[in-house]
Write a protein that holds these residues in place. Sequence first.
Motif, short mmCIF file in Angstrom:
data_model
loop_
_atom_site.label_atom_id
_atom_site.label_comp_id
_atom_site.label_asym_id
_atom_site.label_seq_id
_atom_site.Cartn_x
_atom_site.Cartn_y
_atom_site.Cartn_z
N PHE A 16 0.83 -1.22 0.00
CA PHE A 16 0.00 0.00 0.00
C PHE A 16 0.86 1.26 0.00
O PHE A 16 0.62 2.21 -0.76
N PHE A 17 1.89 1.27 0.84
CA PHE A 17 2.74 2.46 0.94
C PHE A 17 3.67 2.61 -0.25
O PHE A 17 4.18 3.70 -0.51
N ARG A 18 3.93 1.52 -0.96
CA ARG A 18 4.77 1.61 -2.14
C ARG A 18 4.01 2.07 -3.38
O ARG A 18 4.61 2.48 -4.35
N ARG A 19 2.71 1.98 -3.35
CA ARG A 19 1.91 2.34 -4.52
C ARG A 19 1.97 3.85 -4.74
O ARG A 19 1.89 4.63 -3.80
N ALA A 20 2.07 4.28 -5.98
CA ALA A 20 2.18 5.71 -6.32
C ALA A 20 0.90 6.27 -6.94
O ALA A 20 0.80 7.47 -7.17
N GLU A 21 -0.07 5.40 -7.25
CA GLU A 21 -1.30 5.89 -7.86
C GLU A 21 -2.03 6.85 -6.91
O GLU A 21 -2.16 6.60 -5.73
N GLY A 22 -2.52 7.99 -7.48
CA GLY A 22 -3.31 8.93 -6.70
C GLY A 22 -2.50 10.03 -6.03
O GLY A 22 -3.08 10.96 -5.48
N ILE A 23 -1.15 9.90 -6.05
CA ILE A 23 -0.34 10.92 -5.37
C ILE A 23 -0.53 12.28 -6.03
O ILE A 23 -0.64 13.31 -5.37
N THR A 24 -0.57 12.32 -7.37
CA THR A 24 -0.73 13.58 -8.09
C THR A 24 -2.04 14.26 -7.73
O THR A 24 -2.10 15.48 -7.52
N ALA A 25 -3.09 13.44 -7.63
CA ALA A 25 -4.40 14.01 -7.28
C ALA A 25 -4.38 14.59 -5.87
O ALA A 25 -4.95 15.67 -5.61
N ILE A 26 -3.71 13.93 -4.95
CA ILE A 26 -3.64 14.43 -3.59
C ILE A 26 -2.84 15.73 -3.53
O ILE A 26 -3.23 16.70 -2.87
N GLU A 27 -1.71 15.75 -4.26
CA GLU A 27 -0.89 16.97 -4.28
C GLU A 27 -1.66 18.14 -4.88
O GLU A 27 -1.59 19.27 -4.38
N PHE A 28 -2.40 17.86 -5.95
CA PHE A 28 -3.19 18.94 -6.57
C PHE A 28 -4.26 19.45 -5.61
O PHE A 28 -4.52 20.65 -5.54
N ALA A 29 -4.90 18.53 -4.89
CA ALA A 29 -5.93 18.94 -3.94
C ALA A 29 -5.36 19.83 -2.84
O ALA A 29 -6.04 20.73 -2.34
N LEU A 30 -4.10 19.60 -2.49
CA LEU A 30 -3.47 20.43 -1.46
C LEU A 30 -3.06 21.80 -2.01
O LEU A 30 -3.14 22.82 -1.31
N ALA A 32 -4.25 23.31 -4.97
CA ALA A 32 -5.29 24.01 -5.73
C ALA A 32 -5.85 25.23 -5.01
O ALA A 32 -5.98 26.29 -5.63
N PRO A 33 -6.20 25.15 -3.71
CA PRO A 33 -6.74 26.36 -3.06
C PRO A 33 -5.78 27.54 -3.09
O PRO A 33 -6.20 28.68 -3.28
N VAL A 34 -4.49 27.28 -2.94
CA VAL A 34 -3.50 28.35 -2.98
C VAL A 34 -3.42 28.94 -4.38
O VAL A 34 -3.37 30.17 -4.55
N LEU A 35 -3.41 28.08 -5.40
CA LEU A 35 -3.36 28.56 -6.78
C LEU A 35 -4.58 29.39 -7.13
O LEU A 35 -4.48 30.44 -7.77
N ILE A 36 -5.75 28.93 -6.71
CA ILE A 36 -6.99 29.66 -6.99
C ILE A 36 -6.96 31.03 -6.30
O ILE A 36 -7.35 32.05 -6.89
N LEU A 37 -6.48 31.07 -5.06
CA LEU A 37 -6.40 32.34 -4.33
C LEU A 37 -5.45 33.31 -5.04
O LEU A 37 -5.73 34.51 -5.15
N LEU A 38 -4.32 32.79 -5.53
CA LEU A 38 -3.36 33.64 -6.24
C LEU A 38 -3.96 34.17 -7.55
O LEU A 38 -3.77 35.34 -7.90
N LEU A 39 -4.69 33.33 -8.26
CA LEU A 39 -5.31 33.76 -9.51
C LEU A 39 -6.37 34.83 -9.26
O LEU A 39 -6.45 35.83 -9.98
N LEU A 40 -7.20 34.61 -8.25
CA LEU A 40 -8.22 35.60 -7.91
C LEU A 40 -7.58 36.92 -7.49
O LEU A 40 -8.04 38.01 -7.85
N GLY A 41 -6.51 36.83 -6.70
CA GLY A 41 -5.81 38.04 -6.27
C GLY A 41 -5.21 38.79 -7.44
O GLY A 41 -5.30 40.03 -7.51
N ALA A 42 -4.62 38.08 -8.39
CA ALA A 42 -4.05 38.72 -9.57
C ALA A 42 -5.13 39.39 -10.41
O ALA A 42 -4.95 40.50 -10.93
N PHE A 43 -6.29 38.71 -10.53
CA PHE A 43 -7.41 39.28 -11.29
C PHE A 43 -7.91 40.56 -10.65
O PHE A 43 -8.08 41.59 -11.32
N GLU A 44 -8.15 40.54 -9.34
CA GLU A 44 -8.67 41.72 -8.64
C GLU A 44 -7.66 42.86 -8.63
O GLU A 44 -8.01 44.03 -8.78
N LEU A 45 -6.39 42.53 -8.46
CA LEU A 45 -5.36 43.57 -8.44
C LEU A 45 -5.26 44.26 -9.80
O LEU A 45 -5.16 45.50 -9.87
#
Length: 209
Positions: A16-30, A32-45
Amino acid sequence: MRGVRFGDLGGCVRRFFRRAEGITAIEFALVAPVLILLLLGAFELSRFVWLEVKIDRTAVSLGDLLSRQDSVGEASVSSLFDAAGLLLKPFPTGGLSKVIFTSLSPTSATDFTPVINWQRSGGGTLGETSRVAPCGAGQTATLPAGTLGQNVPVVIVTEVFYSFTPVTGQGVMKPTVIYRSSFFSPRIASLVTISGSPGWDGTNGTKCN
């Protein structure tokens, strides 16, 4: 029923711990909120800076146009208020904006304390008042040092207000009123009086519009 051997269970955990499937999705989920906040901030600025530039140009353009008049009346001032809406496009005006024109002169030939000749507001219904001159005929005003003098007997002040509200909510930027002003000396005529209707025209009352 067959029991689960601990050796098999340990192997399952290790696999289970050696499996790599799903790691990309987990990283993106972590991330994504920061990226969205940066994009919104750039748009408003960028939207805020664009609006600031437009308001600054509106204050300068309207003040320059008014100072070039050989006389000033209610109709010409009303036309300039209409022009403010065009200069501020694509941003809406109405209750979000206001333009204030004020004509100022020294108190006397030796006292350069600025006194209001007339004042008109329009270009929107935003609830703001002049930051340079209080509303009232004969009231004194606050100008940068040296603005009025023997060589500059009259100053036309143009003030532009705009209520900025982020379209993405207040989580990125806070609502604020953007303010810009310009100061021009009349080119052709003194523009001490305004004609066209009762008001601050030197003869017909003391109301402030």
